[in-house]
Write a protein that holds these residues in place. Structure first.
Motif, PDB file in Angstrom:
ATOM      1  N   ASP A   1       5.510  20.707  31.484  1.00  0.00           N
ATOM      2  CA  ASP A   1       5.305  21.904  31.574  1.00  0.00           C
ATOM      3  C   ASP A   1       4.605  22.289  30.259  1.00  0.00           C
ATOM      4  N   HIS A   2       3.881  23.189  30.369  1.00  0.00           N
ATOM      5  CA  HIS A   2       2.969  23.811  29.168  1.00  0.00           C
ATOM      6  C   HIS A   2       2.726  25.220  29.227  1.00  0.00           C
ATOM      7  N   GLU A   3       3.532  26.138  29.939  1.00  0.00           N
ATOM      8  CA  GLU A   3       3.403  27.569  29.822  1.00  0.00           C
ATOM      9  C   GLU A   3       2.135  27.728  30.978  1.00  0.00           C
TER      10      GLU A   3
ATOM     11  N   LEU B   1     -12.132  19.341  29.403  1.00  0.00           N
ATOM     12  CA  LEU B   1     -11.493  20.007  28.309  1.00  0.00           C
ATOM     13  C   LEU B   1     -10.118  20.431  28.234  1.00  0.00           C
ATOM     14  N   HIS B   2      -9.529  19.915  29.576  1.00  0.00           N
ATOM     15  CA  HIS B   2      -7.992  20.072  29.719  1.00  0.00           C
ATOM     16  C   HIS B   2      -7.370  18.733  29.736  1.00  0.00           C
ATOM     17  N   GLY B   3      -6.937  18.411  30.929  1.00  0.00           N
ATOM     18  CA  GLY B   3      -5.955  17.152  31.238  1.00  0.00           C
ATOM     19  C   GLY B   3      -7.088  15.877  31.241  1.00  0.00           C
ATOM     20  N   GLY B   4      -8.247  16.055  31.492  1.00  0.00           N
ATOM     21  CA  GLY B   4      -9.097  14.851  31.375  1.00  0.00           C
ATOM     22  C   GLY B   4      -9.307  14.351  29.871  1.00  0.00           C
ATOM     23  N   ALA B   5      -8.968  14.939  29.182  1.00  0.00           N
ATOM     24  CA  ALA B   5      -9.042  14.713  27.564  1.00  0.00           C
ATOM     25  C   ALA B   5      -8.519  13.277  27.233  1.00  0.00           C
ATOM     26  N   ASN B   6      -7.559  12.922  27.812  1.00  0.00           N
ATOM     27  CA  ASN B   6      -6.787  11.791  27.220  1.00  0.00           C
ATOM     28  C   ASN B   6      -7.738  10.739  27.829  1.00  0.00           C
TER      29      ASN B   6
ATOM     30  N   LEU C   1     -20.143  14.779  12.637  1.00  0.00           N
ATOM     31  CA  LEU C   1     -20.831  15.077  14.132  1.00  0.00           C
ATOM     32  C   LEU C   1     -20.024  16.261  14.912  1.00  0.00           C
ATOM     33  N   ALA C   2     -18.723  16.238  14.706  1.00  0.00           N
ATOM     34  CA  ALA C   2     -17.898  17.385  15.378  1.00  0.00           C
ATOM     35  C   ALA C   2     -17.925  18.793  14.716  1.00  0.00           C
ATOM     36  N   LYS C   3     -18.593  18.810  13.316  1.00  0.00           N
ATOM     37  CA  LYS C   3     -18.872  20.005  12.635  1.00  0.00           C
ATOM     38  C   LYS C   3     -20.038  20.470  12.819  1.00  0.00           C
ATOM     39  N   ASP C   4     -21.039  19.835  13.628  1.00  0.00           N
ATOM     40  CA  ASP C   4     -22.141  20.273  13.790  1.00  0.00           C
ATOM     41  C   ASP C   4     -22.286  20.655  14.994  1.00  0.00           C
ATOM     42  N   LYS C   5     -22.151  22.131  15.195  1.00  0.00           N
ATOM     43  CA  LYS C   5     -22.248  22.664  16.588  1.00  0.00           C
ATOM     44  C   LYS C   5     -23.309  22.266  17.524  1.00  0.00           C
ATOM     45  N   SER C   6     -24.584  21.842  16.776  1.00  0.00           N
ATOM     46  CA  SER C   6     -25.542  21.725  17.743  1.00  0.00           C
ATOM     47  C   SER C   6     -25.644  20.277  18.339  1.00  0.00           C
TER      48      SER C   6
ATOM     49  N   PHE D   1     -20.634  17.912  20.308  1.00  0.00           N
ATOM     50  CA  PHE D   1     -19.763  16.927  20.130  1.00  0.00           C
ATOM     51  C   PHE D   1     -18.372  17.700  19.746  1.00  0.00           C
ATOM     52  N   LYS D   2     -17.205  17.153  20.294  1.00  0.00           N
ATOM     53  CA  LYS D   2     -16.132  17.798  19.867  1.00  0.00           C
ATOM     54  C   LYS D   2     -15.017  16.455  19.701  1.00  0.00           C
ATOM     55  N   LEU D   3     -14.074  16.584  18.736  1.00  0.00           N
ATOM     56  CA  LEU D   3     -13.232  15.502  18.581  1.00  0.00           C
ATOM     57  C   LEU D   3     -12.134  15.690  19.802  1.00  0.00           C
ATOM     58  N   MET D   4     -12.218  14.764  20.746  1.00  0.00           N
ATOM     59  CA  MET D   4     -11.357  15.138  21.885  1.00  0.00           C
ATOM     60  C   MET D   4     -10.130  14.599  21.590  1.00  0.00           C
ATOM     61  N   GLY D   5      -9.029  15.328  21.852  1.00  0.00           N
ATOM     62  CA  GLY D   5      -7.731  15.372  21.726  1.00  0.00           C
ATOM     63  C   GLY D   5      -7.513  16.066  20.346  1.00  0.00           C
ATOM     64  N   PHE D   6      -8.447  16.818  19.906  1.00  0.00           N
ATOM     65  CA  PHE D   6      -8.058  17.756  18.959  1.00  0.00           C
ATOM     66  C   PHE D   6      -8.307  19.203  19.120  1.00  0.00           C
TER      67      PHE D   6
ATOM     68  N   PRO E   1      -4.284  17.307  16.162  1.00  0.00           N
ATOM     69  CA  PRO E   1      -4.127  16.405  17.551  1.00  0.00           C
ATOM     70  C   PRO E   1      -3.202  17.094  18.498  1.00  0.00           C
ATOM     71  N   ASN E   2      -3.748  17.020  19.537  1.00  0.00           N
ATOM     72  CA  ASN E   2      -2.950  17.637  20.632  1.00  0.00           C
ATOM     73  C   ASN E   2      -2.360  16.587  21.648  1.00  0.00           C
ATOM     74  N   VAL E   3      -1.691  16.692  22.622  1.00  0.00           N
ATOM     75  CA  VAL E   3      -0.923  15.801  23.496  1.00  0.00           C
ATOM     76  C   VAL E   3      -1.538  14.889  24.026  1.00  0.00           C
ATOM     77  N   ASP E   4      -3.324  14.969  24.146  1.00  0.00           N
ATOM     78  CA  ASP E   4      -3.903  13.953  24.641  1.00  0.00           C
ATOM     79  C   ASP E   4      -4.382  12.985  23.776  1.00  0.00           C
ATOM     80  N   PHE E   5      -4.058  13.220  22.279  1.00  0.00           N
ATOM     81  CA  PHE E   5      -4.946  12.281  21.349  1.00  0.00           C
ATOM     82  C   PHE E   5      -4.065  11.066  21.164  1.00  0.00           C
TER      83      PHE E   5
ATOM     84  N   GLY F   1       2.993  13.905  35.305  1.00  0.00           N
ATOM     85  CA  GLY F   1       4.062  14.420  34.371  1.00  0.00           C
ATOM     86  C   GLY F   1       3.904  15.992  34.539  1.00  0.00           C
ATOM     87  N   ARG F   2       2.927  16.589  34.746  1.00  0.00           N
ATOM     88  CA  ARG F   2       2.874  18.039  34.833  1.00  0.00           C
ATOM     89  C   ARG F   2       3.550  18.665  36.165  1.00  0.00           C
ATOM     90  N   LEU F   3       3.704  17.726  37.234  1.00  0.00           N
ATOM     91  CA  LEU F   3       4.122  18.047  38.665  1.00  0.00           C
ATOM     92  C   LEU F   3       5.232  19.291  38.619  1.00  0.00           C
TER      93      LEU F   3
END
Ligand code: SDX
Length: 394
Positions: free
Chosen positions: A193-195, A228-233, A256-261, A264-269, A325-329, A352-354
């Motif tokens: 669970d996660h609120e 951007l949610h559970g698919g991140a893992n 690359l992740a710092k370059d907004k244009s 690209f985002k660091l997945m799991g972060f 790092p978040n739960v998916d990293f 797990g989330r069920l």
């Protein structure tokens, strides 16, 4: 310390709903289920016991736990007619598509689940859902690899039964490793669970219309599928593999992740709530080390993940934005080591989330004052205008 959580007025204004199921302190990196820290539950409990805690609000007595476990054991089969659904899916079907449609279809086989106000029926529906999702998920994997479905075994524990359905084949039995069962219990507990995250809010919104549990959970599965949610893992492991194939230079990807244009985002972060290290990621990182050394696996992606974390956490861009790092990293590294294909990682998140989704649906459903979710909007469109006939239009 007094047990009372003092809420910042600014926070209260943004909170969408109140709940007594899960507590997060994003600043401190704290997560508790019904007041119990996840660190204790991860070490001492099982997923079935944590599911009971979240759904029914207290740790079960011996009798309650035995009854709940028996219910989960005895409701693991899906109706034989549901097996034919798999014949219609292509072998390339994403298991999240199968999971959401099969869960929603359960309502066709258990019409008594429609009565969300019948507590006895709700309890049996909860047991059916918690039990059958394992079978549905395992069958979708077997379908994708062209192997025969393996039926649940009542002699096995919740997680062992799922592993057996996933990995055993008629030609030879699957050897249950209790250490692996323990790791799977931990992973499912940490995802339980996660609120009011995106998928849980979806379940509450759909459930607020008095939609049955199966339909509400199917909607939550679809929301979780988002990258951007559970698919991140799944995206994390694909990103780490891309870095590996590119020669392993993590600084290039941090840049690359710092370059907004770049888009690209660091997945799991990063996280909407945690502005500190996600407590789940800490526990999963330790477990990843243990599992890989127990299995004697040297996964280059784990080394790359560690280097990427180190490079990001020492970069002002990430430090200033409090991106950790978040739960998916690290979770995908473990699923990989256990033999799960990447397209099953988000299904594992859903399993797990069920209990959390069910607990929130039940909490809302039992709160008589709950009104149907109907968010308002800030209108930014045209002011009043008149119809223009086709001839007059340019
Ligand atoms: C889950 O809500 C939950 O509880 C979810 C979850 C759960 O248990 O249910 O915890 C599970 O969904 C975890 C998150 C999984 N997703 C990812 O790992 C995808 C990568 N992460 C990001 O997409 C992002 O961090 C989000 C979506 C998770 C949060 O996005 P926000 O709300 O925009 O993050 P933020 O407001 O803290 O961002 C602040 C800044 C922004 O830049 P600026 O506008 O300030 O210049 O940080 C940037 C963001 O662009 N940023 C990132 C980044 N995450 C945020 N930059 C690079 N890489 C990242 N991963």
């Amino acid at each position: 310390k007094t047990g009372h959580v003092v809420l910042d007025p600014a926070f209260v204004n943004t909170a969408s709903t109140s709940s007594s199921i899960c507590f997060i302190d994003g600043e401190q990196g704290i997560l508790r289920y019904r007041g119990i820290p996840i660190e204790q539950l991860g070490e001492k409990s099982t997923f079935v016991e944590v599911a009971y805690l979240l759904i029914y609000g207290h740790l079960p007595s011996r009798t309650e736990l035995a009854r709940f476990s028996t219910l989960l054991t005895r409701h693991s089969l899906i109706h034989e007619d549901m097996k034919h659904f798999y014949e219609g899916y292509p072998s390339t079907a994403h298991p999240m598509a199968i999971l959401s449609s099969m869960v929603c279809s359960l309502s066709s086989f258990y019409p008594e689940a429609m009565d969300a106000d019948n507590r006895e029926m709700v309890d049996i529906t909860i047991a059916r859902l918690l039990s059958k999702v394992r079978t549905i998920a395992a069958f979708s994997y077997k379908k994708s690899i062209g192997q025969p479905f393996v039926y649940p075994q009542n002699s096995l524990s919740y997680c062992a039964n799922f592993l057996n359905m996933m990995f055993s084949v008629p030609a030879e039995p699957y050897e249950i490793d209790e250490d692996i069962v323990k790791v799977l219990n931990l992973l499912l507990i940490l995802h339980a669970d996660h609120e009011q995250n995106c998928s849980t809010s979806t379940v509450r919104l759909v459930g607020s219309a008095k939609a049955n549990l199966f339909a509400s959970i199917a909607a939550g599965i679809c929301a979780l599928w988002g990258p951007l949610h559970g698919g991140a893992n799944q995206e994390v492991v694909e990103m780490l593999d891309e870095i590996r194939k590119d020669g392993g230079d993590v600084s290039k990807f941090v840049k690359l992740a710092k370059d907004k244009s770049s888009g690209f985002k660091l997945m799991g972060f990063g996280h909407r709530v945690y502005k500190n290290y996600d407590p789940r990621a800490k526990l999963i990182k330790v477990a990843a080390d243990k599992v890989l050394s127990k299995l004697g696996i040297k996964d280059p992606l784990l080394d790359i993940a560690r280097k990427l974390e180190e490079a990001a956490l020492s970069d002002p861009y990430f430090v200033e934005r409090r991106l950790y790092p978040n739960v998916d990293f690290y979770s995908g590294i473990i699923y990989r080591a256990l033999g799960f294909p990447t397209n099953m990682f988000t299904v594992m998140f859903a399993l797990g989330r069920l209990p959390g989704w069910i607990a929130h649906w039940k909490e809302q459903n039992e709160n008589a004052s709950t009104k149907i979710g109907r968010p308002r909007q800030i209108y930014t469109g045209a002011t009043e205008t008149n119809y223009i006939s086709l001839e007059e239009r340019s």
